[in-house]
Scaffold this motif. Structure first.
Motif, PDB file in Angstrom:
ATOM      1  N   ILE A 297      30.983  49.122  18.267  1.00 48.50           N
ATOM      2  CA  ILE A 297      31.614  47.957  18.056  1.00 48.50           C
ATOM      3  C   ILE A 297      30.572  46.889  18.326  1.00 48.50           C
ATOM      4  N   ALA A 298      29.713  46.893  19.454  1.00 52.54           N
ATOM      5  CA  ALA A 298      29.017  45.859  19.580  1.00 52.54           C
ATOM      6  C   ALA A 298      28.033  45.691  18.726  1.00 52.54           C
ATOM      7  N   GLY A 299      27.378  46.888  18.315  1.00 57.64           N
ATOM      8  CA  GLY A 299      26.436  46.925  17.176  1.00 57.64           C
ATOM      9  C   GLY A 299      26.861  46.338  15.648  1.00 57.64           C
ATOM     10  N   SER A 300      27.941  46.611  15.495  1.00 58.72           N
ATOM     11  CA  SER A 300      28.653  46.140  14.184  1.00 58.72           C
ATOM     12  C   SER A 300      28.951  44.743  14.324  1.00 58.72           C
ATOM     13  N   LEU A 301      29.440  44.289  15.474  1.00 58.90           N
ATOM     14  CA  LEU A 301      29.708  42.748  15.466  1.00 58.90           C
ATOM     15  C   LEU A 301      28.554  42.138  16.077  1.00 58.90           C
ATOM     16  N   GLY A 302      27.569  42.481  16.493  1.00 55.90           N
ATOM     17  CA  GLY A 302      26.565  41.748  17.139  1.00 55.90           C
ATOM     18  C   GLY A 302      26.867  40.901  18.547  1.00 55.90           C
ATOM     19  N   LEU A 303      27.745  41.718  19.545  1.00 56.78           N
ATOM     20  CA  LEU A 303      28.255  41.192  20.625  1.00 56.78           C
ATOM     21  C   LEU A 303      27.555  41.806  21.983  1.00 56.78           C
ATOM     22  N   ARG A 304      27.276  40.866  22.944  1.00 54.21           N
ATOM     23  CA  ARG A 304      26.601  41.678  24.062  1.00 54.21           C
ATOM     24  C   ARG A 304      27.659  42.483  24.775  1.00 54.21           C
ATOM     25  N   ALA A 305      27.146  43.625  25.436  1.00 55.03           N
ATOM     26  CA  ALA A 305      27.942  44.692  26.161  1.00 55.03           C
ATOM     27  C   ALA A 305      29.083  43.937  27.178  1.00 55.03           C
ATOM     28  N   ASN A 306      28.362  42.844  27.828  1.00 59.27           N
ATOM     29  CA  ASN A 306      29.526  42.349  28.669  1.00 59.27           C
ATOM     30  C   ASN A 306      30.637  41.390  28.224  1.00 59.27           C
ATOM     31  N   THR A 307      30.107  41.039  27.256  1.00 57.32           N
ATOM     32  CA  THR A 307      31.312  39.941  26.317  1.00 57.32           C
ATOM     33  C   THR A 307      32.332  40.983  25.603  1.00 57.32           C
ATOM     34  N   LEU A 308      31.695  42.057  25.031  1.00 54.93           N
ATOM     35  CA  LEU A 308      32.657  42.975  24.443  1.00 54.93           C
ATOM     36  C   LEU A 308      33.438  43.484  25.472  1.00 54.93           C
ATOM     37  N   SER A 309      33.138  43.975  26.675  1.00 53.49           N
ATOM     38  CA  SER A 309      33.854  44.386  27.693  1.00 53.49           C
ATOM     39  C   SER A 309      34.982  43.451  28.003  1.00 53.49           C
ATOM     40  N   HIS A 310      34.820  42.128  28.182  1.00 55.67           N
ATOM     41  CA  HIS A 310      35.726  41.249  28.437  1.00 55.67           C
ATOM     42  C   HIS A 310      36.719  41.354  27.447  1.00 55.67           C
ATOM     43  N   HIS A 311      36.392  41.075  25.960  1.00 57.27           N
ATOM     44  CA  HIS A 311      37.541  41.155  25.133  1.00 57.27           C
ATOM     45  C   HIS A 311      38.202  42.559  24.997  1.00 57.27           C
ATOM     46  N   LEU A 312      37.611  43.712  25.289  1.00 52.84           N
ATOM     47  CA  LEU A 312      38.300  44.789  25.293  1.00 52.84           C
ATOM     48  C   LEU A 312      39.463  44.740  26.422  1.00 52.84           C
ATOM     49  N   SER A 313      38.910  44.358  27.416  1.00 50.48           N
ATOM     50  CA  SER A 313      39.840  44.468  28.604  1.00 50.48           C
ATOM     51  C   SER A 313      41.010  43.496  28.219  1.00 50.48           C
ATOM     52  N   ASP A 314      40.872  42.371  27.807  1.00 47.39           N
ATOM     53  CA  ASP A 314      41.926  41.303  27.443  1.00 47.39           C
ATOM     54  C   ASP A 314      42.890  42.046  26.311  1.00 47.39           C
TER      55      ASP A 314
END
Length: 275
Positions: A38-55
């Motif tokens: 997911i992070a690779g496809s969207l160019g997101l940092r791991a910690n940012t993605l983690s927050h999004h997935l948690s929400d």
């Protein structure tokens, strides 16, 4: 769906980053996706993605499951359906001028016709080429099979053509096409659209006219195989075999007995059970 629940869901989707994550997961549905992908496809940092997935998971829009040492995240189709139903049936009171956008075409629309099917991968050099040839030859004349890639300037891989020829498929007319070739006004309208790689599923793509049934049958790219020529050839052969199982199951479906929802479930099942 209660208004309080819908408000919570809208709030979760109200952030651009969370909406992009949810959209990507919906395009892979019902399959799960690893956070690194997911992070690779969207160019997101791991910690940012983690927050999004948690929400998103807390809101009930996403579920997580452990597979071996990795965790995969998948969209909750039931929650998404409930939210669409709230917009249409509750907020819109089922207005007929909204229904063309949200309701499905009549049942059994797939019966008694030749169906246009498009297979998409990144390069249109192996996986989607395999799929096109397989459905053409296993479909008993009931399908017009097409394939395309999201990356321009490619060509069928010689090892892919070798595997097809060895299995009795005609390869003379196979060529790589770009996805844009099927997005013109005079392009054939598709009944089914399949992505056969994760990269293609995550690509930005306009909605297909006619609401074709879609499926994600992702497989690793055999072009990336390393080793000796024999080892590379084995990977191509395994990819061909995996697609043959799925396409044989698809071609055997009783289309005239299935409405669109049942057919969508069968397409998802094939992607899950015939890997």
């Amino acid at each position: 769906m209660e208004t309080k629940v819908a408000t919570h869901l809208f709030s979760a989707l109200g952030h651009p980053g969370r909406l992009l994550v949810f959209r990507l997961l919906m395009r892979h549905a019902p399959h799960g996706v690893r956070p690194t992908e997911i992070a690779g496809s969207l160019g997101l940092r791991a910690n940012t993605l983690s927050h999004h997935l948690s929400d998103l998971e807390q809101a009930g829009l996403v579920r997580s499951e452990r597979q071996g040492r990795s965790i995969r995240y998948a969209a909750r189709i039931d929650t998404a359906a409930g939210l669409l139903g709230y917009l249409f049936a509750d907020c819109g009171r089922g207005r007929p001028d909204l229904s063309p956008m949200l309701s499905l075409p009549p049942d059994h629309v797939m019966a008694q016709k030749t169906w246009n099917v498009l297979f998409i991968c990144s390069g249109n050099s192996a996986r989607s080429i395999f799929a096109e040839a397989l459905l053409r030859d296993l479909g008993d004349g009931r399908f017009t099979a097409h394939s395309a890639g999201t990356r321009p300037g490619t060509a069928p891989n010689p090892l892919a053509l070798e595997v097809l020829a060895r299995n009795g498929h005609e390869v003379a007319g196979l060529r790589s096409k770009h996805l844009s070739d099927f997005q013109t006004a005079d392009a054939p309208q598709m009944d089914f659209v399949f992505t056969v790689c994760d990269t293609a599923a995550a690509q930005e793509c306009s909605p297909w006219p006619g609401q074709p049934i879609s499926g994600h049958w992702g497989l690793p790219d055999p072009v990336k195989a390393t080793g000796t020529d024999a080892e590379k050839g084995l990977v191509f052969a395994q990819t061909y075999a995996a697609l043959r199982r799925r396409i044989a199951a698809f071609a055997a479906l009783p289309f005239g007995q299935l409405d669109r929802l049942a057919l969508q479930h069968q397409v998802d099942r094939i992607g899950r059970d015939h890997a």
